[in-house]
Design a protein around this motif. Sequence first.
Motif, short mmCIF file in Angstrom:
data_model
loop_
_atom_site.label_atom_id
_atom_site.label_comp_id
_atom_site.label_asym_id
_atom_site.label_seq_id
_atom_site.Cartn_x
_atom_site.Cartn_y
_atom_site.Cartn_z
N LYS A 235 -20.71 -6.96 -13.05
CA LYS A 235 -20.85 -8.04 -12.08
C LYS A 235 -22.23 -8.68 -12.18
CE LYS A 235 -17.51 -6.56 -8.59
NZ LYS A 235 -17.31 -6.17 -7.18
N VAL A 236 -23.21 -7.88 -12.57
CA VAL A 236 -24.53 -8.38 -12.93
C VAL A 236 -24.68 -8.09 -14.41
CG1 VAL A 236 -27.01 -8.17 -12.58
CG2 VAL A 236 -25.45 -7.88 -10.64
N LYS A 237 -25.10 -9.06 -15.20
CA LYS A 237 -25.17 -8.88 -16.65
C LYS A 237 -26.13 -7.75 -17.00
CE LYS A 237 -25.66 -11.51 -20.93
NZ LYS A 237 -26.04 -12.82 -21.53
N PRO A 238 -25.64 -6.63 -17.55
CA PRO A 238 -26.49 -5.47 -17.74
C PRO A 238 -27.58 -5.67 -18.77
CG PRO A 238 -24.34 -5.10 -18.73
CD PRO A 238 -24.25 -6.37 -17.94
N SER A 239 -27.34 -6.49 -19.79
CA SER A 239 -28.38 -6.68 -20.80
C SER A 239 -29.63 -7.30 -20.19
CB SER A 239 -27.86 -7.55 -21.95
OG SER A 239 -27.57 -8.86 -21.51
N THR A 240 -29.46 -8.15 -19.17
CA THR A 240 -30.62 -8.78 -18.53
C THR A 240 -31.52 -7.74 -17.88
OG1 THR A 240 -29.27 -10.72 -18.06
CG2 THR A 240 -31.33 -10.51 -16.84
N THR A 241 -30.91 -6.83 -17.12
CA THR A 241 -31.71 -5.82 -16.44
C THR A 241 -32.27 -4.79 -17.41
OG1 THR A 241 -29.75 -4.44 -15.99
CG2 THR A 241 -30.34 -6.11 -14.35
N ALA A 277 -30.03 -9.32 -27.81
CA ALA A 277 -28.72 -9.44 -27.20
C ALA A 277 -28.71 -10.37 -26.00
CB ALA A 277 -28.22 -8.05 -26.78
N ASN A 278 -29.82 -10.44 -25.27
CA ASN A 278 -29.88 -11.24 -24.05
C ASN A 278 -30.34 -12.67 -24.30
OD1 ASN A 278 -29.67 -11.14 -21.07
ND2 ASN A 278 -31.84 -11.69 -21.17
N ALA A 279 -30.76 -13.00 -25.51
CA ALA A 279 -31.30 -14.33 -25.79
C ALA A 279 -30.17 -15.37 -25.87
CB ALA A 279 -32.07 -14.31 -27.11
N LEU A 303 -27.47 -2.60 -34.27
CA LEU A 303 -26.04 -2.59 -34.53
C LEU A 303 -25.39 -1.29 -34.10
CD1 LEU A 303 -25.98 -4.36 -38.01
CD2 LEU A 303 -25.31 -5.32 -35.80
N TYR A 304 -26.19 -0.24 -33.92
CA TYR A 304 -25.66 1.02 -33.42
C TYR A 304 -25.69 1.07 -31.89
CZ TYR A 304 -25.56 2.93 -38.12
OH TYR A 304 -25.27 3.14 -39.43
N ASN A 305 -26.21 0.03 -31.27
CA ASN A 305 -26.30 -0.04 -29.82
C ASN A 305 -25.10 -0.82 -29.30
OD1 ASN A 305 -26.98 -1.35 -27.23
ND2 ASN A 305 -28.91 -0.25 -27.47
N ILE A 306 -24.25 -0.18 -28.50
CA ILE A 306 -22.99 -0.80 -28.08
C ILE A 306 -23.22 -2.09 -27.29
CG2 ILE A 306 -22.82 0.62 -25.97
CD1 ILE A 306 -19.78 0.60 -26.41
N ASN A 307 -24.28 -2.11 -26.45
CA ASN A 307 -24.57 -3.33 -25.68
C ASN A 307 -25.02 -4.44 -26.60
OD1 ASN A 307 -24.32 -2.58 -22.72
ND2 ASN A 307 -25.56 -0.91 -23.50
N PHE A 308 -25.83 -4.09 -27.61
CA PHE A 308 -26.29 -5.09 -28.57
C PHE A 308 -25.09 -5.72 -29.28
CE2 PHE A 308 -27.57 -6.15 -32.92
CZ PHE A 308 -28.63 -6.99 -32.69
#
Length: 313
Positions: A235-241, A277-279, A303-308
Amino acid sequence: MKVSVIVPVYNAEKYVAQAVESALQFGEVHEVILVEDKSPDNALQVCKELAAKYNRVKLYQHPDKGNHGAGPTRNLGIEKSTGDFIAFLDADDYYLPNRFDAEKELFKNPKVEGVYGALGVHYYSEKAKEQYYELFQDRLTTVYKKHDPKDVFPGQMNMLGSFGLFSIDTLTIRKEPLMRKVTPLFKKSLRLHQDTEFLFRLSYYLDLYPGILDQAVAVRGVHEDNRITQVDSKKVKPSTTRVLLWKEVNQWAKNESTIPAHIKLHITRMHRSFEIANAPVLKKWGMILKYLVTDYPSIRSGLYNINFRKYLF
């Protein structure tokens, strides 16, 4: 043991009494310190009633009566504490009867500076369960096997494979080494993930030992208004935080001369992965091209980071 339980209180009038009473069941709990953080609901009045009812419950607010966030609120609770040990409990969570079983034995060894355990989950409503069951299900939040204290910090940095997680609700710390070795305590600059950043640094400076890992010792209460639940559920974009989280961790690591170079490099790459990822799209691909030339391993680690991967592709 004389344990001071620190409870930051914000928008938790429905739950804080249960949290307090779950802590008061233990003879080891010397005091429950409620720090009310300018809640928009009736939590302050509930806290006043709890402090009047129980002599081990102490109530504080920030000097300006304002809202400062969970980090500074926990810091104030630690400052006011008088116990030899510090434990934490969010106001919408609660302890189980085995909460300090392992601690009572482990802390007989003076080398043990902290103990962590497993966290369960409880849904306060069917609506909360419908919304968040996919995220938490009924599984434990825990470290998957017993580790030596020296492995806890790299484990949390995702450097040991499948390490797992532990929650601040399941952590008990000796106050003396905490105050002597960990400065600052919780950082004021983070409104979210301040507990994660604190646990990273804590596990570097203190020797943390596993307690009960295969059974819950505390329970996460899941409801619709929990802020970190909203982040985790997107609900809040996790990559930002998490960009802010890893920025703080990266800055700390750069300034800490005793952290090995390979761990500092890993932290820098984690920060860079979330930053990319957040850019915005155009900037994102510009950063990728830049780092492909100047620091290919950062892209590889990303690339090994799921959020990335999720936000990149």
